[in-house]
Every structure is written in C-alpha cells, then in structure tokens.
Design an enzyme around this catalytic site. Structure first.
Site, mmCIF file in Angstrom:
data_model
loop_
_atom_site.group_PDB
_atom_site.id
_atom_site.type_symbol
_atom_site.label_atom_id
_atom_site.label_comp_id
_atom_site.label_asym_id
_atom_site.label_seq_id
_atom_site.Cartn_x
_atom_site.Cartn_y
_atom_site.Cartn_z
ATOM 1 N N LYS A 48 -0.981 -6.859 -9.331
ATOM 2 C CA LYS A 48 -1.997 -6.975 -8.255
ATOM 3 C C LYS A 48 -1.615 -5.938 -7.202
ATOM 4 C CE LYS A 48 -2.984 -8.250 -4.612
ATOM 5 N NZ LYS A 48 -3.411 -7.257 -3.594
ATOM 6 N N GLU B 247 8.856 -4.127 13.107
ATOM 7 C CA GLU B 247 8.603 -2.984 12.222
ATOM 8 C C GLU B 247 7.274 -2.350 12.630
ATOM 9 O OE1 GLU B 247 7.434 -3.835 8.127
ATOM 10 O OE2 GLU B 247 8.738 -2.217 7.446
ATOM 11 N N PHE C 197 0.816 -1.222 0.000
ATOM 12 C CA PHE C 197 0.000 0.000 0.000
ATOM 13 C C PHE C 197 0.847 1.269 0.000
ATOM 14 C CE2 PHE C 197 0.760 -0.188 4.620
ATOM 15 C CZ PHE C 197 0.980 1.151 4.905
ATOM 16 N N GLU D 52 -4.980 -3.697 -2.034
ATOM 17 C CA GLU D 52 -6.421 -3.438 -1.998
ATOM 18 C C GLU D 52 -6.747 -2.186 -1.190
ATOM 19 O OE1 GLU D 52 -4.613 -5.783 -0.683
ATOM 20 O OE2 GLU D 52 -5.647 -6.956 0.847
ATOM 21 N N CYS E 70 9.535 1.759 3.441
ATOM 22 C CA CYS E 70 10.428 0.658 3.826
ATOM 23 C C CYS E 70 11.846 1.165 4.043
ATOM 24 C CB CYS E 70 10.417 -0.423 2.767
ATOM 25 S SG CYS E 70 11.164 0.129 1.243
#
Ligand code: NAD
Length: 512
Positions: free
Chosen positions: A187, A397, A163, A190, A295
């Site tokens: 893909k 994380e 995301f 979502e 990240c």
C-alpha cells in the site's frame, strides 16, 4: 526554459495491481473515493489515485493468499532467479522509474536514481536467498537423534510505505518478503502511487506468478483492512511516528508480526578538531538533499564551542543562500520542490514558529520563488542559528529543508542532545579524534551512527532501523533482520535408529 515534463492536461487515472494485472481504481459502492496526485515542480494535477475500499483491499489479500502455497513451494533458487531478472529489469528501466519518482515526489533526477539504486541493493541481497535461508543442523544430539532448524515463510505480508521514497522503501520490503517465499500486498503513499504499480509490472515480467506482488492504492481504509485481516501475517510500515505507533499497536493486537518505522530528528555533531569545510559540505547534502524529506536527513547541527560554531555558520550561510533550487527534471537543480502545497505550508509554518520562538534566522527559504514555475511547491534552504532544545522547531520533525543549529559548549553537552530527544533514527559526528568517535558510537542512543559520514544508511546486507520513537518492533528492515522478520523458525527433532524402541517415557525427555 521550463524543464517540467508532464503537461497539466495529462491527468492520469491510476488503478491497483491485483492478481497479476492492473485493475480499475475507484469503488463506486464506496463513493468512488480518490486522492489527487500533483507534479510538485509545476503544481499541476497529474493523476487521480483511487482510495481502495475494504472490499478491494480484501480482493488483493485473497489473491495473495491464493498465490502463497504455490510460491512457498518453489525452490529458493527459483525465487532467486526471479530476483535476478527483476534486478536487470529495474536497471533497464531506471531512467523511466526516476522520472516517475521525480514527477510525483519532486526530488531531483540524480537523487531519484540514487534512491532506486539503494533499493536495488536490497534486491541484490535478496538474490542470495538460497544461502540466507540455509538452516542449522545438529548431528547425533542423543542416541540416534538429530535436530535441524529451518526458516519457513509466513504467508501474506503487507507493506505500508511513505511518500518520501516511493521506490526505495517498497524495495526494502517486498523483495525480501517474496524471496523468503511469502506473497505481498503493498500500500504505497497516495501522494506518489505510480512507482509501486510500475515495480509490480516489472516483478511480473521478471517471472513472479500472479498474486505474488499486489499493489492497492489507498488511505486509512485500506491500511485498516490490512491490519485487521487474519490472512495477513506480518506488517511492515514506514511513515510518521503517530501512524507508526498506531500500526504497531493495532497489528500487534491482531496477532501479527510488525516492524514499524517512524519519524526522526537527526543530529550531526561537529567537534572543534573536525575539517570544517568537509563538515559544512556534508551538512549541505544531508540537510537540503531531497529538500530535507528524508528520514535520515540531518535537521540539527551541533557545533561544539563558540569558535567552531561561528566559523561553521560563516561557511554555511553563503552555501545555503546559493543552493540551486529548481524543477526536479532540471539537471542543474540541487534541490527540488516539496511534495505537496499542504506540506509546503506546514514547513513555512515551522519557519514562522522558529522566528516567534527566538531562533536566529540566518537564511529564510520563504523568500524563494521560481519565476518559471510560480505554482510549484518550492521553498529555499533555511538556516536557523541559536536554536534551543525547548523550541518546537527543535523538538518536532519538520521534514523540509530547514537546518537548526544548537550550539554546545562541550562534547558531553552535545551528546546529551540526541540522547534526550524522543527520536533516535540516525546521528553523526565529525571529528579527527578516534577516542571521541568511539566513545560517541558507544554512548549515543540512536540506531544508526555515522563517523564523518552524515547519512549513515546501512547497506542492504546490514539492517536499517532506529531507536526510541523512530522504531516500534524488534526486527529491522533488510539484511539479516529482514530475513528473520519474513520467516519463522521450525525445529525438527528426528530419531532414525533401526531396531531401537525406547518404550513409554513419562519423564521429561532428556539428553542421554
Ligand atoms: P505518513 O505517516 O503520513 O504516511 C505513511 C503511510 O501511512 C502512507 O501509506 C499513508 O497512506 C498511511 N497513513 C496515513 N495516515 C494514516 C492513518 N491515519 N491510518 C492508517 N494509515 C495512514 O507519512 P508520510 O508523510 O508519507 O512520510 C513521511 C514520514 O515518514 C516522516 O515522518 C519520515 O520521517 C518517515 N519516514 C521514516 C523512515 C524510517 O525508516 N524511519 C523512512 C522514511 C520515512
């Protein structure tokens, strides 16, 4: 005044992009499953993303497989020209794309634009594909024999993306794959699915034939279909470590090539000789930019020595308190909201955990709320001092605007921290001493190292990837490794010498 753009009433039903066009979303045979998409700044529902069924995902794979032979047969120059047009179109639509990213992810517009720009740099690199695909040739390796190697595309490639970079991470993948002559099924996450659909439309407008780039919105069902389908030759994944491991193991077992990037806990070491004001400013951007949902965000600062630690904390405390948190479309915001309410609760939970573990909470972001948007997924910047490596807030994380400070007594103690951590994505050191910096770069166990650079994301003509639990697979994203990942080598050994017949040869063929 409110600067959140999408009204709560404007709930859009999203679809997929298959065979060169938008197709309706949910599959009634599959219970019409969908996921909700929110505007994180207002907290309002903004869209419904279909969760593709196995059949819908197979439809996308079939279209990509049908498009492959034709696309693989186009010349590299033709493919480069599509990339040049795509680059122009993304530049033309960058404001629109940045609004889409900000509206679903929550990062501020300037940051959203910057992330698209970083994705565009990969497109620029992919424009050089005729040069990048040039093979190797060895003339006259034996009597009348020449050897040449070429790189050929793989077939259908799949990309599964997180995301936090709905434009940039897909653009790490599909421009490289497609320029190399593959077709692609993306893909996206979502949580923010609209950007991938818009990028696919722009690729079509740029001249990519139908089926070359397909987008299926979905969740585990779509991912598992991509990992299991024999027509998919290679899988690129970016996301959290548990899913990265799962994707790597499953796709590898099914004989696919895989590059699978996972989570991170990036350290920044601040040596006593560093320019502390510059280090504090670098930490502000690297820890709190994009609300820590990067990240490559710095989530651990390691000042060396008590004096450095005390001074750094005194400098940073007011900076973190004064961080301007606001709606992503407010041009004065330095940091926007988190992506979902669920993620907000997770980050709040980690802050609570840190207090239970005995870390010193210097600035508590949980106290922040935005009066204009009380339902937005906001949290303020959080600063923990005296964090120890045994604490969960250090080991795990958090992926939010929470900076943990671990005080080290020496360079060796500081170096041991990233080296012993399970993740090894990015790392940085701030120092004025070249020997220390060089020693650090040689010894640190991470894939991407910054020297007086807090977020050392490699430019597109180098490759991006971490070590240890931040990366599963051998070949990194974009740059030369991206070209290798999306192609395979074929080596031809050819004899062209008139009138020479070597006769039967039963021994090992040897060079003469
Ligand atoms: P995530 O792992 O939850 O999701 C990533 C993708 O995997 C999404 O497309 C999602 O739909 C899919 N997915 C989720 N659960 C699945 C399951 N059980 N089976 C199959 N597929 C599944 O990650 P996220 O929350 O979207 O993104 C944040 C994470 O991504 C962080 O850990 C961050 O560090 C990481 N990340 C890593 C890099 C890198 O290059 N190392 C870059 C960006 C983000």
């Amino acid at each position: 005044m409110s600067t959140v753009e999408s009204a709560p009433s404007a709930v859009r039903d999203l679809g997929h992009f298959i065979g060169g066009r938008q197709v309706p979303g949910t599959d009634p045979k599959n219970g019409g499953r969908h996921g909700n998409v929110y505007n994180p700044s207002s907290g309002a529902l903004s869209g419904r993303a279909p969760l593709a069924s196995k059949a819908q995902t197979e439809h996308a794979i079939a279209d990509a497989a049908a498009a492959f032979p034709g696309w693989a047969n186009t010349s590299p120059l033709t493919r480069a020209r599509v990339m040049f047009r795509f680059k122009d179109l993304v530049e033309k639509h960058i404001d629109e794309l940045a609004r889409i990213v900000a509206g679903e992810h929550g990062k501020v517009i300037s940051d959203a634009k910057g992330s698209i720009q970083r994705g565009l740099e990969v497109v620029e690199f992919a424009c050089g594909i005729p040069h990048l695909l040039k093979g190797e040739y060895s003339d006259s390796v034996s009597a009348g024999i020449d050897v040449y190697s070429m790189r050929q595309p793989l077939g259908v490639c799949a990309g599964i993306t997180p995301f936090n970079f709905p434009a940039m991470v897909p653009m790490w993948m599909f421009p490289m794959a497609i320029a190399c002559g593959n077709t692609f099924v993306l893909k996206p996450s979502e949580k923010d699915p609209s950007c991938g659909l818009r990028l696919a439309e722009l690729m079509m407008e740029a001249g990519a034939p139908p089926g070359v780039l397909n987008v299926v919105n979905g969740d585990k069902e779509a991912v598992d279909t991509l990992l299991g389908d024999p027509r998919v030759q290679a899988v690129s994944f970016v996301g959290s470590t548990p899913i990265a491991k799962y994707v790597f193991a499953t796709a590898s077992l099914n004989g696919k090539r895989v590059q699978s990037m996972g989570g991170a806990k990036n350290h920044m070491i601040v040596m006593p000789d560093a320019d502390l004001d510059a280090a504090a400013e670098a930490l502000m951007g690297a820890a709190y930019g994009s609300a820590g949902e990067r990240c490559m965000a710095i989530s651990v600062a390691v000042p060396v020595g008590e004096k450095t630690s005390n001074e750094l904390m005194e400098t940073m405390k007011p900076m973190v308190r004064n961080l301007k948190v606001g709606a992503s479309t407010d041009p004065t915001s330095e940091m926007g909201p988190l992506v979902t309410r669920e993620h907000l609760e997770k980050v709040r939970g980690y802050i609570h955990q840190g207090t239970l573990e005995g870390a010193e909470l210097l600035v508590d972001g949980r106290e922040f709320s935005l009066r204009e948007h009380p339902e937005g997924f906001f949290i303020g910047g959080t600063l923990f001092d005296r964090v120890s490596p045994a604490m969960r807030i250090y080991k795990e994380e958090i992926f939010g605007p929470v900076l943990s400070v671990v005080r080290a007594r020496s360079f060796e103690e500081a170096l041991a921290l990233p080296n012993e951590h399970e993740f090894g994505n990015g790392v940085a050191i701030f120092t004025r001493n070249g020997d220390v910096a060089r020693n650090f770069a040689n010894k640190v166990q991470c894939g991407m190292v910054g020297i007086n650079v807090p977020i050392p994301v490699p430019l597109s003509f180098h490759s991006f990837g971490g070590w240890k639990n931040s990366m599963f697979g051998d070949m990194n994203q974009h740059g030369p490794e991206g070209v290798r990942f999306y192609t395979r080598v074929k080596t031809v050994t050819a004899r062209w010498r008139e009138g020479v017949n070597p006769g039967p040869q039963f021994g090992m063929p040897l060079h003469r």
